[in-house]
Design a protein around this motif. Structure first.
Motif, PDB file in Angstrom:
ATOM      1  N   HIS A 133      -7.061  30.502  -8.411  1.00  9.25           N
ATOM      2  CA  HIS A 133      -5.863  30.625  -8.281  1.00  9.25           C
ATOM      3  C   HIS A 133      -5.672  31.657  -7.275  1.00  9.25           C
ATOM      4  CE1 HIS A 133      -5.812  25.812  -7.653  1.00  9.25           C
ATOM      5  NE2 HIS A 133      -5.321  25.989  -9.248  1.00  9.25           N
ATOM      6  N   GLU A 180      -7.401  32.781  -3.442  1.00 10.23           N
ATOM      7  CA  GLU A 180      -5.615  32.564  -2.480  1.00 10.23           C
ATOM      8  C   GLU A 180      -4.831  33.804  -1.651  1.00 10.23           C
ATOM      9  OE1 GLU A 180      -2.604  30.563  -3.877  1.00 10.23           O
ATOM     10  OE2 GLU A 180      -3.642  28.553  -4.301  1.00 10.23           O
ATOM     11  N   ARG A 181      -5.334  35.411  -2.670  1.00  7.92           N
ATOM     12  CA  ARG A 181      -4.682  36.442  -2.881  1.00  7.92           C
ATOM     13  C   ARG A 181      -5.431  37.798  -3.275  1.00  7.92           C
ATOM     14  NH1 ARG A 181       2.009  35.381  -3.490  1.00  7.92           N
ATOM     15  NH2 ARG A 181       1.945  33.613  -2.448  1.00  7.92           N
TER      16      ARG A 181
END
Length: 204
Positions: free
Chosen positions: A57, A61-62
């Motif tokens: 994830h 996402e980041r």
């Protein structure tokens, strides 16, 4: 004729070498666009499926630095991880070290001292602690901190204990019972909207 064939072969060889060099340079340039964060831990540990899911994830996402470079997270899970923890040279290869407990950090006094900066990354049933070694610096440290912050934010927060009532606090029923009889009747009458009946007084 032989000369022309030889020249063609030389030209072909040089052209192939140039293409290979260009291709290698492009791949190196693409690889250099990443900030690598290698996470070291114990192979087969219960925490690994949890972290692997969060790594996935994070990558979607980041996983990006302010400079625009992407963060590439690699998990290095080894069978002899616990046995090699005492080796500072081994630990220096990692940007993040995952420990199952504080007891694992006792493998080396320096590691035990750094454990105070470890972050909880899993949950209460399956604990894991993420530690960024003090040797990590620059963009790699920034990337590692970004990863650890994200993983820690996904960990289950501890359940807060309910505050106990203060000893001097009393319930409405208790407080009304301590009031004089006339005051209690007056309060009840006001609450119901009925007129207050004076309490009889004894003759002097």
């Amino acid at each position: 004729m032989i000369l022309k064939t030889s020249l063609r072969r030389i030209a072909f060889t040089l052209g192939t070498a140039a293409l290979l060099t260009l291709n290698t340079g492009c791949k190196k340039g693409a690889k250099d666009n990443f900030v690598h964060v290698d996470v070291y831990g114990q192979a087969g540990a219960r925490y690994f499926p949890i972290l692997e899911n969060r790594f996935h994830h994070f990558s979607h996402e980041r996983a990006k630095m302010p400079s625009g470079r992407k963060i590439m997270v690699s998990s290095v899970m080894e069978e002899d991880f616990e046995n090699r923890l005492a080796d500072s040279a081994y630990r220096s290869q990692a940007q993040v070290i995952v420990l199952s407990s504080e007891q694992e950090a006792a493998a080396d006094p320096n590691l035990a001292a750094e454990f105070t900066h470890a972050r909880q990354g899993c949950n209460e049933k399956i604990p894991c602690y993420l530690l960024i070694p003090s040797s990590v610096a620059g963009e790699q440290r920034e990337a590692a901190e970004q990863l650890v912050d994200y993983i820690a934010s996904q960990a289950n927060p501890p359940v807060a204990a309910q505050p106990a009532a203060a000893p001097n606090e009393s319930s409405p029923a208790t407080s009304s019972a301590t009031l004089p009889e006339g005051a209690a009747q007056s309060d009840a009458a006001q609450a119901s909207g009925q007129p207050v009946t004076p309490a009889p007084t004894s003759a002097q």
